[in-house]
Scaffold this motif. Sequence first.
Motif, short mmCIF file in Angstrom:
data_model
loop_
_atom_site.label_atom_id
_atom_site.label_comp_id
_atom_site.label_asym_id
_atom_site.label_seq_id
_atom_site.Cartn_x
_atom_site.Cartn_y
_atom_site.Cartn_z
N ASP A 76 0.81 -1.23 0.00
CA ASP A 76 0.00 0.00 0.00
C ASP A 76 0.84 1.27 0.00
O ASP A 76 0.30 2.38 -0.11
CB ASP A 76 -0.95 0.01 1.20
N VAL A 77 2.17 1.14 0.10
CA VAL A 77 3.01 2.33 0.30
C VAL A 77 2.97 3.27 -0.89
O VAL A 77 2.63 4.45 -0.75
CB VAL A 77 4.45 1.92 0.64
N ARG A 78 3.36 2.81 -2.04
CA ARG A 78 3.43 3.72 -3.19
C ARG A 78 2.08 4.33 -3.55
O ARG A 78 1.99 5.54 -3.76
CB ARG A 78 4.04 3.01 -4.40
N PRO A 79 0.99 3.55 -3.62
CA PRO A 79 -0.29 4.17 -3.94
C PRO A 79 -0.73 5.22 -2.92
O PRO A 79 -1.24 6.29 -3.29
CB PRO A 79 -1.26 2.98 -3.97
N ALA A 80 -0.54 4.93 -1.63
CA ALA A 80 -0.96 5.88 -0.60
C ALA A 80 -0.14 7.16 -0.65
O ALA A 80 -0.68 8.27 -0.54
CB ALA A 80 -0.86 5.24 0.78
N LEU A 81 1.17 7.02 -0.80
CA LEU A 81 2.02 8.20 -0.88
C LEU A 81 1.67 9.05 -2.10
O LEU A 81 1.59 10.28 -2.02
CB LEU A 81 3.49 7.81 -0.93
N ALA A 82 1.46 8.38 -3.22
CA ALA A 82 1.13 9.12 -4.44
C ALA A 82 -0.18 9.88 -4.30
O ALA A 82 -0.30 11.04 -4.73
CB ALA A 82 1.07 8.15 -5.62
#
Length: 222
Positions: free
Chosen positions: A85-91
């Motif tokens: 979930d890291v990249r989608p949430a940060l983006a």
Amino acid sequence: MIRSVVFDVGETLLDDTREFGAWADWIGVPRHTFSAVLGAVTAAGRDNAETFQYFRPGFDLALERERREQAGSGEQIDERDLYRDVRPALAELRARGVWLGIAGNQTAKAARLLRDLALPVDGIATSGEWGVAKPDPGFFDRVAGFAPGERSEIVYVGDHRDNDVVAATAAGLRAVLIRRGPWGHLWADDPVVTVRADHIVDSLSELPELIRPSAQVGPSSD
């Protein structure tokens, strides 16, 4: 108003399974044994570095970390260590106009490895670079100077009651606890966390709807 969100690293952005396994291999104990003792230390509310003392009394973590590096088996961080979930949430957070930072109790090398991942964040720092570690108030003074906004406009996201939620809120920041990893699951229902954390989440994907630049956040009833 929330202007900035700063993330802890281990068990917030990164799954520490591989690194804990590497330590178990390094000191020559079965991985499940290492995990069991780590769990006991965690449940007692003690620093996870104390785990090593049960296997090697007098264990010098800094020295052994250097020995691992010299042996070519030092710490590594790459894409497979990121929670999904890291990249989608940060983006998504960044697209909504939130300044994003990463700051945790890691080495200076870890900071370099995190930068190599090219995550969609505005700044990365570690305790190894700053020379001060959580839960020392000085760490959160550095966070407050690192991230834009007044302290009440900065949210710190982590998985640990004392190092993240308690220390961040004591420094005047807001806090979100993520329920994952040994600490996150252990502390998610702790009364101190439920009172002091603005939110308790199961995934970083929940954050964009909870934290907006124009949003006021308050203690969660989660």
